[in-house]
Write a protein that holds these residues in place. Structure first.
Motif, PDB file in Angstrom:
ATOM      1  N   ALA A 183       0.814  -1.198   0.000  1.00 49.16           N
ATOM      2  CA  ALA A 183       0.000   0.000   0.000  1.00 49.16           C
ATOM      3  C   ALA A 183       0.863   1.269   0.000  1.00 49.16           C
ATOM      4  O   ALA A 183       0.528   2.235  -0.659  1.00 49.16           O
ATOM      5  CB  ALA A 183      -0.942  -0.005   1.203  1.00 49.16           C
ATOM      6  N   LEU A 184       1.954   1.223   0.737  1.00 56.33           N
ATOM      7  CA  LEU A 184       2.807   2.413   0.814  1.00 56.33           C
ATOM      8  C   LEU A 184       3.605   2.654  -0.462  1.00 56.33           C
ATOM      9  O   LEU A 184       4.122   3.737  -0.662  1.00 56.33           O
ATOM     10  CB  LEU A 184       3.763   2.309   2.011  1.00 56.33           C
ATOM     11  CG  LEU A 184       3.111   2.453   3.382  1.00 56.33           C
ATOM     12  CD1 LEU A 184       4.136   2.248   4.486  1.00 56.33           C
ATOM     13  CD2 LEU A 184       2.438   3.805   3.519  1.00 56.33           C
ATOM     14  N   ASP A 185       3.693   1.653  -1.319  1.00 60.77           N
ATOM     15  CA  ASP A 185       4.433   1.811  -2.572  1.00 60.77           C
ATOM     16  C   ASP A 185       3.623   2.522  -3.655  1.00 60.77           C
ATOM     17  O   ASP A 185       4.188   2.959  -4.658  1.00 60.77           O
ATOM     18  CB  ASP A 185       4.886   0.452  -3.102  1.00 60.77           C
ATOM     19  CG  ASP A 185       5.980  -0.165  -2.246  1.00 60.77           C
ATOM     20  OD1 ASP A 185       6.664   0.578  -1.520  1.00 60.77           O
ATOM     21  OD2 ASP A 185       6.132  -1.398  -2.303  1.00 60.77           O
ATOM     22  N   LEU A 186       2.325   2.639  -3.457  1.00 64.40           N
ATOM     23  CA  LEU A 186       1.474   3.289  -4.457  1.00 64.40           C
ATOM     24  C   LEU A 186       1.611   4.801  -4.411  1.00 64.40           C
ATOM     25  O   LEU A 186       1.625   5.389  -3.334  1.00 64.40           O
ATOM     26  CB  LEU A 186      -0.001   2.959  -4.215  1.00 64.40           C
ATOM     27  CG  LEU A 186      -0.488   1.560  -4.510  1.00 64.40           C
ATOM     28  CD1 LEU A 186      -1.941   1.430  -4.085  1.00 64.40           C
ATOM     29  CD2 LEU A 186      -0.346   1.246  -5.976  1.00 64.40           C
ATOM     30  N   THR A 187       1.670   5.411  -5.568  1.00 61.57           N
ATOM     31  CA  THR A 187       1.582   6.867  -5.629  1.00 61.57           C
ATOM     32  C   THR A 187       0.104   7.252  -5.540  1.00 61.57           C
ATOM     33  O   THR A 187      -0.782   6.408  -5.745  1.00 61.57           O
ATOM     34  CB  THR A 187       2.150   7.414  -6.947  1.00 61.57           C
ATOM     35  OG1 THR A 187       1.320   6.967  -8.029  1.00 61.57           O
ATOM     36  CG2 THR A 187       3.591   6.980  -7.153  1.00 61.57           C
TER      37      THR A 187
ATOM     38  N   GLN B  56      -6.801  -7.664  -1.918  1.00 62.93           N
ATOM     39  CA  GLN B  56      -5.347  -7.851  -1.963  1.00 62.93           C
ATOM     40  C   GLN B  56      -4.792  -7.892  -3.379  1.00 62.93           C
ATOM     41  O   GLN B  56      -3.603  -7.690  -3.579  1.00 62.93           O
ATOM     42  CB  GLN B  56      -4.958  -9.119  -1.210  1.00 62.93           C
ATOM     43  CG  GLN B  56      -5.307  -9.069   0.271  1.00 62.93           C
ATOM     44  CD  GLN B  56      -4.610  -7.948   1.010  1.00 62.93           C
ATOM     45  OE1 GLN B  56      -3.391  -7.886   1.054  1.00 62.93           O
ATOM     46  NE2 GLN B  56      -5.381  -7.038   1.587  1.00 62.93           N
ATOM     47  N   GLU B  57      -5.636  -8.155  -4.355  1.00 58.87           N
ATOM     48  CA  GLU B  57      -5.179  -8.134  -5.749  1.00 58.87           C
ATOM     49  C   GLU B  57      -5.008  -6.706  -6.258  1.00 58.87           C
ATOM     50  O   GLU B  57      -4.277  -6.471  -7.207  1.00 58.87           O
ATOM     51  CB  GLU B  57      -6.145  -8.901  -6.640  1.00 58.87           C
ATOM     52  CG  GLU B  57      -6.122 -10.396  -6.370  1.00 58.87           C
ATOM     53  CD  GLU B  57      -7.048 -11.171  -7.286  1.00 58.87           C
ATOM     54  OE1 GLU B  57      -7.463 -10.629  -8.330  1.00 58.87           O
ATOM     55  OE2 GLU B  57      -7.340 -12.323  -6.949  1.00 58.87           O
ATOM     56  N   LEU B  58      -5.688  -5.767  -5.606  1.00 54.96           N
ATOM     57  CA  LEU B  58      -5.587  -4.357  -6.008  1.00 54.96           C
ATOM     58  C   LEU B  58      -4.557  -3.607  -5.169  1.00 54.96           C
ATOM     59  O   LEU B  58      -3.720  -2.882  -5.697  1.00 54.96           O
ATOM     60  CB  LEU B  58      -6.954  -3.670  -5.895  1.00 54.96           C
ATOM     61  CG  LEU B  58      -8.058  -4.227  -6.769  1.00 54.96           C
ATOM     62  CD1 LEU B  58      -9.387  -3.558  -6.439  1.00 54.96           C
ATOM     63  CD2 LEU B  58      -7.721  -4.039  -8.232  1.00 54.96           C
ATOM     64  N   ILE B  59      -4.675  -3.762  -3.850  1.00 55.54           N
ATOM     65  CA  ILE B  59      -3.766  -3.085  -2.914  1.00 55.54           C
ATOM     66  C   ILE B  59      -3.379  -4.096  -1.843  1.00 55.54           C
ATOM     67  O   ILE B  59      -4.216  -4.485  -1.027  1.00 55.54           O
ATOM     68  CB  ILE B  59      -4.439  -1.863  -2.240  1.00 55.54           C
ATOM     69  CG1 ILE B  59      -4.978  -0.889  -3.269  1.00 55.54           C
ATOM     70  CG2 ILE B  59      -3.456  -1.175  -1.305  1.00 55.54           C
ATOM     71  CD1 ILE B  59      -5.788   0.237  -2.664  1.00 55.54           C
TER      72      ILE B  59
ATOM     73  N   LYS C 245     -14.668  -0.066   1.411  1.00 56.81           N
ATOM     74  CA  LYS C 245     -13.974  -0.997   2.307  1.00 56.81           C
ATOM     75  C   LYS C 245     -13.555  -2.256   1.550  1.00 56.81           C
ATOM     76  O   LYS C 245     -12.429  -2.726   1.710  1.00 56.81           O
ATOM     77  CB  LYS C 245     -14.842  -1.359   3.496  1.00 56.81           C
ATOM     78  CG  LYS C 245     -14.118  -2.285   4.446  1.00 56.81           C
ATOM     79  CD  LYS C 245     -14.805  -2.461   5.738  1.00 56.81           C
ATOM     80  CE  LYS C 245     -13.997  -3.455   6.559  1.00 56.81           C
ATOM     81  NZ  LYS C 245     -14.386  -3.487   7.925  1.00 56.81           N
ATOM     82  N   VAL C 246     -14.438  -2.802   0.735  1.00 59.28           N
ATOM     83  CA  VAL C 246     -14.104  -3.988  -0.061  1.00 59.28           C
ATOM     84  C   VAL C 246     -12.932  -3.663  -0.987  1.00 59.28           C
ATOM     85  O   VAL C 246     -12.000  -4.455  -1.133  1.00 59.28           O
ATOM     86  CB  VAL C 246     -15.326  -4.487  -0.855  1.00 59.28           C
ATOM     87  CG1 VAL C 246     -14.937  -5.544  -1.867  1.00 59.28           C
ATOM     88  CG2 VAL C 246     -16.391  -5.015   0.105  1.00 59.28           C
ATOM     89  N   PHE C 247     -12.965  -2.499  -1.590  1.00 61.28           N
ATOM     90  CA  PHE C 247     -11.869  -2.058  -2.460  1.00 61.28           C
ATOM     91  C   PHE C 247     -10.544  -2.047  -1.710  1.00 61.28           C
ATOM     92  O   PHE C 247      -9.551  -2.589  -2.180  1.00 61.28           O
ATOM     93  CB  PHE C 247     -12.181  -0.666  -3.018  1.00 61.28           C
ATOM     94  CG  PHE C 247     -10.985   0.067  -3.539  1.00 61.28           C
ATOM     95  CD1 PHE C 247     -10.359  -0.332  -4.709  1.00 61.28           C
ATOM     96  CD2 PHE C 247     -10.475   1.154  -2.859  1.00 61.28           C
ATOM     97  CE1 PHE C 247      -9.239   0.335  -5.191  1.00 61.28           C
ATOM     98  CE2 PHE C 247      -9.370   1.840  -3.330  1.00 61.28           C
ATOM     99  CZ  PHE C 247      -8.748   1.430  -4.502  1.00 61.28           C
ATOM    100  N   LEU C 248     -10.524  -1.444  -0.535  1.00 61.46           N
ATOM    101  CA  LEU C 248      -9.282  -1.325   0.220  1.00 61.46           C
ATOM    102  C   LEU C 248      -8.733  -2.684   0.658  1.00 61.46           C
ATOM    103  O   LEU C 248      -7.521  -2.866   0.753  1.00 61.46           O
ATOM    104  CB  LEU C 248      -9.487  -0.434   1.449  1.00 61.46           C
ATOM    105  CG  LEU C 248      -9.697   1.042   1.158  1.00 61.46           C
ATOM    106  CD1 LEU C 248     -10.113   1.770   2.426  1.00 61.46           C
ATOM    107  CD2 LEU C 248      -8.449   1.669   0.552  1.00 61.46           C
ATOM    108  N   MET C 249      -9.619  -3.630   0.905  1.00 57.07           N
ATOM    109  CA  MET C 249      -9.185  -4.939   1.390  1.00 57.07           C
ATOM    110  C   MET C 249      -8.905  -5.938   0.263  1.00 57.07           C
ATOM    111  O   MET C 249      -8.455  -7.051   0.523  1.00 57.07           O
ATOM    112  CB  MET C 249     -10.215  -5.510   2.358  1.00 57.07           C
ATOM    113  CG  MET C 249     -10.286  -4.708   3.635  1.00 57.07           C
ATOM    114  SD  MET C 249     -11.339  -5.360   4.951  1.00 57.07           S
ATOM    115  CE  MET C 249     -12.179  -6.731   4.278  1.00 57.07           C
TER     116      MET C 249
END
Length: 88
Positions: free
Chosen positions: A1-5, A28-31, A22-26
C-alpha cells in the motif's frame, strides 16, 4: 500500500468504481497489505462511511483516504519498530 503513488491509487480506485470502499481497500489483488482493522481505521480517520461505493466518492475524498492510508501505516510501522526495540 505504501508503494502506491496517489495517482496510481486514484486510477485503481476509479477502475473499481462499483465496489464499496472498504471492499476495495481490502482487495489484496488491487492493494496489498490492507486488512480489516487497517481499512476500518483509515476510513474512520478519513470520515468516510465504509459502505459508500467508490463511484460515490469525490477525488478529494479518495485523496483523503490515500493520505490517511499513509499516515496510518507510517504510524503502525513506527510503533512496531519501537516494540521490536523493547523486545530485543
Amino acid at each position: 500500500a505504501l508503494d502506491l503513488t496517489q495517482k496510481q491509487f486514484l486510477e485503481i480506485a476509479r477502475k473499481s468504481s462499483r465496489k464499496n470502499v472498504k471492499v476495495f481497500l481490502m482487495d489484496q489483488e488491487l492493494i496489498a497489505g490492507i486488512g480489516n482493522e487497517y481499512s476500518d481505521e483509515l476510513l474512520f480517520q478519513s470520515g468516510i462511511d465504509p459502505h459508500h461505493s467508490i463511484e460515490d466518492l469525490s477525488d478529494a475524498e479518495l485523496k483523503k483516504i490515500y493520505k490517511q492510508m499513509h499516515a496510518v501505516f507510517t504510524y503502525a510501522i513506527k510503533v512496531r519498530k519501537k516494540q521490536m526495540k523493547q523486545v530485543g
